[in-house]
Design an enzyme around this catalytic site. Structure first.
Site, short mmCIF file in Angstrom:
data_model
loop_
_atom_site.label_atom_id
_atom_site.label_comp_id
_atom_site.label_asym_id
_atom_site.label_seq_id
_atom_site.Cartn_x
_atom_site.Cartn_y
_atom_site.Cartn_z
N ASP A 73 -10.47 -3.84 -4.18
CA ASP A 73 -10.27 -3.12 -2.92
C ASP A 73 -11.62 -2.92 -2.21
OD1 ASP A 73 -9.13 -1.94 -0.74
OD2 ASP A 73 -8.39 -0.16 -1.79
N HIS A 113 0.89 -1.17 0.00
CA HIS A 113 0.00 0.00 0.00
C HIS A 113 0.92 1.21 0.00
CE1 HIS A 113 -3.46 2.42 1.81
NE2 HIS A 113 -2.41 3.17 2.07
O1 DOR Z 1 -9.90 3.20 1.10
C1 DOR Z 1 -9.33 2.28 1.67
N1 DOR Z 1 -9.99 1.49 2.54
N2 DOR Z 1 -8.04 2.06 1.45
C2 DOR Z 1 -7.32 1.18 2.15
O2 DOR Z 1 -6.15 1.02 1.89
C3 DOR Z 1 -7.96 0.42 3.23
C4 DOR Z 1 -9.39 0.30 3.03
C5 DOR Z 1 -10.12 -0.19 4.24
O3 DOR Z 1 -9.66 -1.13 4.89
O4 DOR Z 1 -11.21 0.34 4.53
ZN ZN Z 2 -4.64 -0.12 0.47
#
Ligand code: DOR
Ligand code: ZN
Length: 428
Positions: A305, A179
């Site tokens: 994601d 990340h």
């Molecule tokens: O927007 C995000 N949400 N980016 C991340 O890297 C983690 C993720 C989360 O776990 O909610």
């Molecule tokens: Zn991430």
């Protein structure tokens, strides 16, 4: 029961197959692929007019179990995966407790097996408590079955620790999913830094926060001769850095997500928290560069994601709202509409980005292809289906997607996991 999928347009980039064919599934495996197959006693399913893909693999999902079962669980997330056409997902380690020891890895495999929906794999954390200070017991986590290591949600700020992590994971052939976010640059930022953040009076995250970490990780992959996989690429500069690194045969792969090639920072206007995500949505130029990177193979994978959050965490001031959006149920139609129909990717390339390459990167043997002997994980896609994204019809426990209300073309119609029909005609 054995299954014969009849007359679909079969796309299997591993064998360069891209034509009408039948698939015979015997038990848990693909037994045969070809024209005019016969199989007495098998359940015959007409796939005429449908696209038959190797089961999709989402290599970046947050399923929130253990710890945040109010946001998602193996059951609700597994159902969302199936509805979206995913037969396998890789879940991230930022649960509560995090997946930073073999006990949690074992818990995830045992509990997710009970759900018996899509295949669920886990990553293990790189550092204890995701604190970026001390490495986890990488060997034990690997032996318990983690398919990659990642502190996703957070970067590994300490470059020396990242170097050591890469040296360890190399011994096990595991990639580190990175990340990329320099926390000193992104501090307090909530959207892309630029004209719109200024207009909205929101603190911006400069694109450099991602770019400098992509640079660093490429350098460390070269130094250690290990493998780094860059998560959720959002900027054009990252794409170019990775393109050049691949030319030098450095061990780097990467993924992007549909929102980074479909949406831009403008989606945040009106303080729309469903468009708050980390890394933040960028500009039209970035989205175009990401599409080019997908088309030329610089970007290996399309992941979701999928980041479920409750209404309480999203329906608040923009600054305070949680980052992330769900994506399992919309990714495949979005890829179809924005990439396949528009001529950015052929179906075979889309299958490569969403199945074959994730299988290769994660070392999932028997997955990513439909060749005889493979696991019978199959996604049958109906390109004629039309539907509107509505909160009430989503399988995911959380409803945080900026695509609510969007009309989508195409939907998974039939999903087979390990030779068993898990999703058919709109129902799990
Ligand atoms: O927007 C995000 N949400 N980016 C991340 O890297 C983690 C993720 C989360 O776990 O909610
Ligand atoms: Zn991430």
């Amino acid at each position: 029961m054995d299954i014969l999928l009849k007359g679909g347009h079969v796309v299997d980039p591993a064998t360069d197959l891209d034509s009408t064919a039948d698939i015979f599934i015997k038990g848990e495996k693909v037994a045969d692929v070809g024209k005019n197959l016969k199989a007495t006693g098998a359940k015959m399913i007409d796939c005429k007019g449908k696209i038959v893909l190797p089961g999709l693999i989402d290599m970046h999902t947050h399923l929130r179990q253990p710890g945040r079962e109010d946001e998602e669980t193996f059951i609700t997330g597994g159902r969302a995966a199936l509805k979206g056409g995913f037969t396998s997902v890789l879940c991230m380690a930022n649960t509560n407790p995090p997946v930073d020891n073999k006990g949690v890895v074992e818990y995830i495999y045992a509990e997710s097996a009970k759900a018996d929906l899509a295949n669920i794999y886990t990553v293990g954390a790189v550092t204890k408590g995701l604190e970026g200070k001390e490495l986890t017991e990488i060997g034990q986590i690997f032996e318990a079955g983690a398919k990659a290591l990642s502190d996703d949600g957070r970067p590994i700020m300490d470059a020396e620790l990242m170097r050591r992590a890469l040296e360890y994971t190399k011994m096990f052939g595991l990639p580190i999913i990175s990340h990329c976010e320099d926390l000193n640059l992104s501090r307090n930022g909530v959207m892309n830094e630029g004209f719109i953040s200024t207009k909205l009076g929101l603190k911006g995250v400069p694109r450099a926060a991602e770019i400098v970490m992509v640079m660093r990780d490429i350098e460390l992959a070269q130094l250690t001769l290990s493998r780094v996989h860059i998560a959720h690429v959002s900027t054009k500069e990252s794409v170019e850095l990775i393109r050049q690194a691949k030319k030098k045969k450095i061990g780097v792969t990467c993924e992007t997500c549909p929102h980074y090639f479909i949406l831009t920072e403008e989606a945040v206007s009106g303080f729309n928290t469903s468009a708050k995500v980390n890394p933040p949505l960028r500009t039209k130029e970035d989205a175009e560069a990401i599409k080019k990177g997908l088309a030329d193979g610089t970007i290996d994978a399309i992941a979701t994601d999928h980041a479920p959050h409750t209404e309480e965490e999203k329906d608040i001031e923009f600054d305070l709202a949680a980052s992330g959006m769900i994506g399992l149920e919309t990714a495949l139609p979005l890829v179809y509409m924005e990439l396949v129909i528009k001529g950015v990717l052929k179906w075979s390339e889309a299958a490569e980005r969403m199945s074959l390459n994730p299988a290769k990167i994660l070392g999932l043997s028997g997955k990513g292809s439909l060749k005889p002997g493979s696991d019978a994980d199959v996604t049958v896609f109906d390109p004629e289906a039309n539907w509107v994204v509505e909160a009430k019809s989503l399988e995911s426990k959380s409803k945080n997607t900026p695509f609510i209300g969007k009309k989508l073309n195409g939907a998974a119609e039939l999903v087979i996991v390990g030779g068993k029909i898990k999703f058919e005609g709109g129902a799990v």
